[in-house]
Write an enzyme that holds these catalytic residues in place. Structure first.
Site, mmCIF file in Angstrom:
data_model
loop_
_atom_site.group_PDB
_atom_site.id
_atom_site.type_symbol
_atom_site.label_atom_id
_atom_site.label_comp_id
_atom_site.label_asym_id
_atom_site.label_seq_id
_atom_site.Cartn_x
_atom_site.Cartn_y
_atom_site.Cartn_z
ATOM 1 N N ARG A 1 0.838 -1.217 0.000
ATOM 2 C CA ARG A 1 0.000 0.000 0.000
ATOM 3 C C ARG A 1 0.866 1.257 0.000
ATOM 4 N NH1 ARG A 1 -1.738 1.394 6.060
ATOM 5 N NH2 ARG A 1 -0.331 0.014 7.159
ATOM 6 N N SER B 1 -4.841 5.403 5.559
ATOM 7 C CA SER B 1 -4.532 3.969 5.562
ATOM 8 C C SER B 1 -4.197 3.434 4.176
ATOM 9 C CB SER B 1 -5.724 3.178 6.113
ATOM 10 O OG SER B 1 -5.990 3.561 7.438
ATOM 11 N N ASP C 1 -8.176 -6.141 13.443
ATOM 12 C CA ASP C 1 -9.532 -5.651 13.154
ATOM 13 C C ASP C 1 -10.526 -6.797 12.945
ATOM 14 O OD1 ASP C 1 -9.067 -3.021 13.491
ATOM 15 O OD2 ASP C 1 -9.066 -2.479 11.369
ATOM 16 N N HIS D 1 -5.396 -3.316 2.272
ATOM 17 C CA HIS D 1 -5.861 -4.180 3.359
ATOM 18 C C HIS D 1 -6.543 -5.444 2.846
ATOM 19 C CE1 HIS D 1 -4.837 -0.529 5.391
ATOM 20 N NE2 HIS D 1 -5.110 -1.002 6.579
ATOM 21 N N PHE E 1 -14.466 -3.382 1.349
ATOM 22 C CA PHE E 1 -15.521 -2.412 0.995
ATOM 23 C C PHE E 1 -15.522 -2.122 -0.507
ATOM 24 C CE2 PHE E 1 -14.006 -0.936 5.333
ATOM 25 C CZ PHE E 1 -14.898 -1.733 6.014
ATOM 26 N N ARG F 1 -1.692 -4.558 4.023
ATOM 27 C CA ARG F 1 -1.384 -3.663 5.137
ATOM 28 C C ARG F 1 0.052 -3.800 5.650
ATOM 29 N NH1 ARG F 1 -2.654 -4.278 11.189
ATOM 30 N NH2 ARG F 1 -2.307 -2.180 11.971
ATOM 31 N N GLU G 1 -18.887 4.358 -0.054
ATOM 32 C CA GLU G 1 -18.121 3.680 -1.099
ATOM 33 C C GLU G 1 -18.878 3.559 -2.409
ATOM 34 O OE1 GLU G 1 -18.634 2.522 1.966
ATOM 35 O OE2 GLU G 1 -16.665 2.718 2.900
#
Lengths: 259, 317
Positions: free
Chosen positions: B11, B38, B118, B110, B84, B168, B59
């Site tokens: 990322r 993020s 999470d 992610h 998402f 991530r 989104e």
């Protein structure tokens, strides 16, 4: 057109007919011989099931031959059941899955602003469609980005597939909802040509997005279709279509509906 | 004396490459859904605020706005978490990006279970499958920082919609420098003759480690990093399968719909051989440290070598 296809959505096409006619034959700056002209205004049919009225307006404007209309929904015809931007000249974005057109329009409006182009985006939604949550995500964003080059028109015919909108899931008061989201909003008679044109020209002025809530009659102009949810997604028989066309041809200048 | 190269997250490569693209091309725009810090799109946002749109937690709206921007001549990069981007906004991606063949770059971070603590709500193990199902969609899973940087830079030049999955945590470097592009999307990292290992993302490095372990047992494994899951490089995959006669796949994704299925499809149609699939076994993830989760879900070099051994035992059956 819908009768020849044997399927389609006559009710919601007729309710939007006066609005779409006002747009294509008076309000929109467009060049049918040059559909991608960069200076054009854009019309987005978010309620994609109203495709027949869009196709009729595009054909009458000169985007493609009027004779194509009779082949709506046929296997070799470019006129799909719901609009397809790669198949039909003049269709700005494919649509059909409800609730997406206003968001796409925001992207277009932002791009026009970045490119300093003068075009204005006019997006037609249904009132039933306004039950989709994404419409309100878009309403929030358009006001946030202060998009003065965006007009949402709601074809508020009060009906959806399963019945009256107020019974299925009430979306009113739409004018107040848009106002609360930070839009200028106005309610008009969606079958009064002067009111439609006045509202759409008014929507070009101002500093933010504008919502025009057009009160309409589903199946407008055809006595047996008016205000009848049963005609949302059903094609008329040949006899019914002939009767409908006779009524529509005999109609006076579009004026007060039978609401 | 050389120091061990530092692990870097894919990322991070997205954020850095996007910033570079923004400086090079006026028509690059970016969107994010309240995760710019993020996903790393925030770097672009800080440099080019007039071309960056934070849509908030919405989104669906973001994907359709990206479509509208793409129609109007922009090259939009839309980012949020993989779960998402693909799940929440699937219909928007399908109707307004994939079907109209618009050059929207969905750069989802992610991906997989290494999201970690999470837990399953944020761990995407279905995204590759969802995107692979869509006609016109190109599906890219880079293996390290340098390859991810190359994938994002290359994406600007390519037509049509694209899904790029990043992760991530930091991953060890696999490519010594930024490649000029992804090429065919299937790189033979190590030649071998007994079994093929096809891996993507963080599992590519583990595949090399598994091959080293197999070598100790006298097994020659070929390792192929598949960075373009769709359209998959049929020739390279089939050639490797023909050479070795069996294979294992490894991915930080469900064994349904992802790389394992993509390779199996090539096998079924071109070189029908035995294949073992290492991945998430049709379950949801859970909270934990990424390394603990990789162990728990058997996504390690050791498990990969073990599976390769089992496949080899049944080779020829």
């Amino acid at each position: 057109m819908v009768a020849a296809a044997g399927s389609g959505h006559p009710g919601g096409s007729l309710s939007a007919a006066d609005i779409v006619a006002a747009l294509y034959f008076h309000v929109l700056k467009h060049r049918p011989q040059d559909p991608k002209w960069s200076g054009r205004d854009r019309f987005i049919l978010s309620k994609g099931h109203g495709a027949p009225v869009l196709y009729a307006a595009l054909a009458r404007s000169g985007y493609f031959p009027v004779n194509d209309l009779i082949n709506l929904r046929k296997i070799d015809c470019h006129l799909q059941g719901h609009p397809d931007m790669h198949k039909t000249p003049g269709v700005e974005i494919s649509s059909g899955s409800l609730g997406q057109g206003l968001s796409v329009s925001i992207g277009m409006a932002l791009a026009l602003r970045l490119d300093k182009l003068p075009g204005h985006i006019f997006t037609l939604l249904g009132d039933g469609e306004s039950q989709e949550g994404e419409v309100w995500e878009a309403a929030m964003a358009a006001a946030h980005f202060r998009l003065k080059n965006l007009t949402a028109i709601v074809d508020a015919n009060g009906l959806q597939i399963d019945g009256f909108t107020k019974d299925v899931m009430n979306v009113e008061p739409l004018k107040e909802k848009y106002a609360a989201f930070g839009w200028r909003s106005r309610t008009i008679d969606g079958h009064d040509m002067k009111e439609i044109i006045d509202a759409l020209q008014w929507s070009r002025t101002g500093e933010g997005p504008t919502a025009v809530i057009a009160k309409t009659v589903k199946g407008k102009g055809v006595s047996f279709m008016e205000n009848n949810a049963g005609w949302h997604g059903k094609a008329p028989t040949r006899e019914e279509a002939e009767l409908a066309l006779t009524e529509l041809r005999g109609a006076k200048t579009p004026g007060k509906g039978s609401r | 004396m050389t120091t061990e190269p530092k692990p870097r997250a894919t990322r991070e490569a997205y954020g850095d490459a996007l910033l570079k693209l923004g400086a090079e091309h006026e028509n690059v725009v970016a969107l994010d859904a309240d995760l710019a810090g993020s996903t790393k799109s925030g770097k672009f946002g800080a440099a080019f605020p007039e071309r960056f749109f934070n849509i908030g937690v919405a989104e669906a709206n973001m994907m359709n706005m990206a479509a509208g921007l793409a129609i109007s001549g922009k090259v939009p990069y839309a980012s949020t978490f993989a779960v998402f981007a693909t799940g929440r906004a699937f219909d928007q991606v399908r109707q307004s990006i994939a079907q109209p063949r618009l050059p929207v770059r969905i750069c989802a971070s992610h991906g997989g279970i290494t999201v970690g603590e999470d837990g399953c709500s944020h761990q995407s193990v279905e995204d590759i499958g969802l995107m692979r199902m869509l006609p016109n969609m190109r599906v890219v899973v880079p293996a390290d920082y340098n390859q991810a940087f190359a994938a994002v830079m290359e994406s600007y030049r390519l037509a049509g919609p694209m899904y790029i999955r990043t992760g991530r945590p930091g991953v060890p470097p696999l490519y010594g420098r930024v490649p000029s592009g992804l090429g065919s999307g299937a790189d033979v990292l190590k030649q071998g003759s007994d079994i093929s290992i096809f891996a993507c993302g963080i599992m590519a490095a583990k595949a090399l480690a598994a091959a080293a372990e197999l070598k100790k047992r006298g097994i020659s494994a070929e390792v192929v990093n598949v960075s373009i899951i769709k359209p998959i490089d049929v020739d390279t995959v089939a050639e490797s399968l023909s050479k070795t006669g069996c294979a294992v796949t490894a991915e930080e994704h469900s064994i349904i719909g992802g790389l394992g299925d993509a390779v199996s499809e090539v096998a079924v149609e071109h070189v029908p051989v035995g294949i073992g699939r290492l991945g998430i076994k049709d379950v949801f993830g859970k909270s934990g440290h990424p390394d603990q989760l990789l162990e728990e879900f058997h996504l390690t070099a050791g498990h990969l070598a073990e599976l390769a051994g089992l496949v080899l035992q049944s080779k020829g059956c």
